[in-house]
Design a protein around this motif. Sequence first.
Motif, PDB file in Angstrom:
ATOM      1  N   THR A   2       0.812  -1.126   0.265  1.00  0.00           N
ATOM      2  CA  THR A   2      -0.027   0.007   0.229  1.00  0.00           C
ATOM      3  C   THR A   2       0.965   1.191   0.064  1.00  0.00           C
ATOM      4  O   THR A   2       2.012   1.133   0.563  1.00  0.00           O
ATOM      5  N   ALA A   3       0.450   2.096  -0.641  1.00  0.00           N
ATOM      6  CA  ALA A   3       0.974   3.545  -0.655  1.00  0.00           C
ATOM      7  C   ALA A   3       1.036   4.263   0.794  1.00  0.00           C
ATOM      8  O   ALA A   3      -0.035   4.112   1.377  1.00  0.00           O
ATOM      9  N   ARG A   4       2.321   4.842   1.264  1.00  0.00           N
ATOM     10  CA  ARG A   4       2.445   5.660   2.470  1.00  0.00           C
ATOM     11  C   ARG A   4       1.932   6.878   2.243  1.00  0.00           C
ATOM     12  O   ARG A   4       2.211   7.302   0.973  1.00  0.00           O
ATOM     13  N   PRO A   5       1.392   7.675   3.166  1.00  0.00           N
ATOM     14  CA  PRO A   5       0.912   8.886   2.839  1.00  0.00           C
ATOM     15  C   PRO A   5       2.363   9.706   2.844  1.00  0.00           C
ATOM     16  O   PRO A   5       3.128   9.412   3.685  1.00  0.00           O
ATOM     17  N   ALA A   6       2.423  10.858   2.041  1.00  0.00           N
ATOM     18  CA  ALA A   6       3.685  11.511   1.868  1.00  0.00           C
ATOM     19  C   ALA A   6       3.332  12.974   1.410  1.00  0.00           C
ATOM     20  O   ALA A   6       2.220  13.247   1.125  1.00  0.00           O
ATOM     21  N   ASP A   7       4.162  13.826   2.102  1.00  0.00           N
ATOM     22  CA  ASP A   7       3.907  15.360   1.818  1.00  0.00           C
ATOM     23  C   ASP A   7       4.366  15.755   0.399  1.00  0.00           C
ATOM     24  O   ASP A   7       3.634  16.513  -0.084  1.00  0.00           O
TER      25      ASP A   7
END
Length: 182
Positions: free
Chosen positions: A20-25
């Motif tokens: 799954t994709a990690r949240p990122a800024d």
Amino acid sequence: MPLSIVSSDGRDGCDPAPATARPADLVVIAGSDSELARYAQAWHGAGRDLPALHMANLRRLTPHRIEQLNAAIAGARGLLIHLPPDIDDRRSDITAMAELARSRNIALAVVCGADRADPALDALSNMPRTTLRRLAALCRRPDARSARAVLTQLSLSAGLSIEPWLDEPAAAVPEPIRGEAR
């Protein structure tokens, strides 16, 4: 300083895509693993607490990975899409990502690896043309200092605090202006 590199074939020592994709800024999409490695080196080399960075290789995006990437973009504050000069088959994916970024007021820069400006890419972006030209020139340079400058500009355009990084002295990156270095 979480770093998530997706869509790698492993030749550059990058980990394969997470489930799954990690949240990122910040999200950076580029056309090769070596370009992504440059950005990763600049980010990790800072040794500071920096915003989360999510990276993807445009050439290796599958429909499932595009879904993951769209989830990462939806939570991001800045998006850089650095297109190689020969990538016309991904225009619809790029347009969809750009529309998502614009609809969420995410700082967006779509730049090409070619030396010429592309008005169609400028229209996809929501940053000033002068910033886009500077980012494009820095993206074409193969060194880590230029990668750091790209990530710094993207962070600042996204309104992210990168003060610890800015406190370090940065070496000047010469930029040719009308045949001269400034």
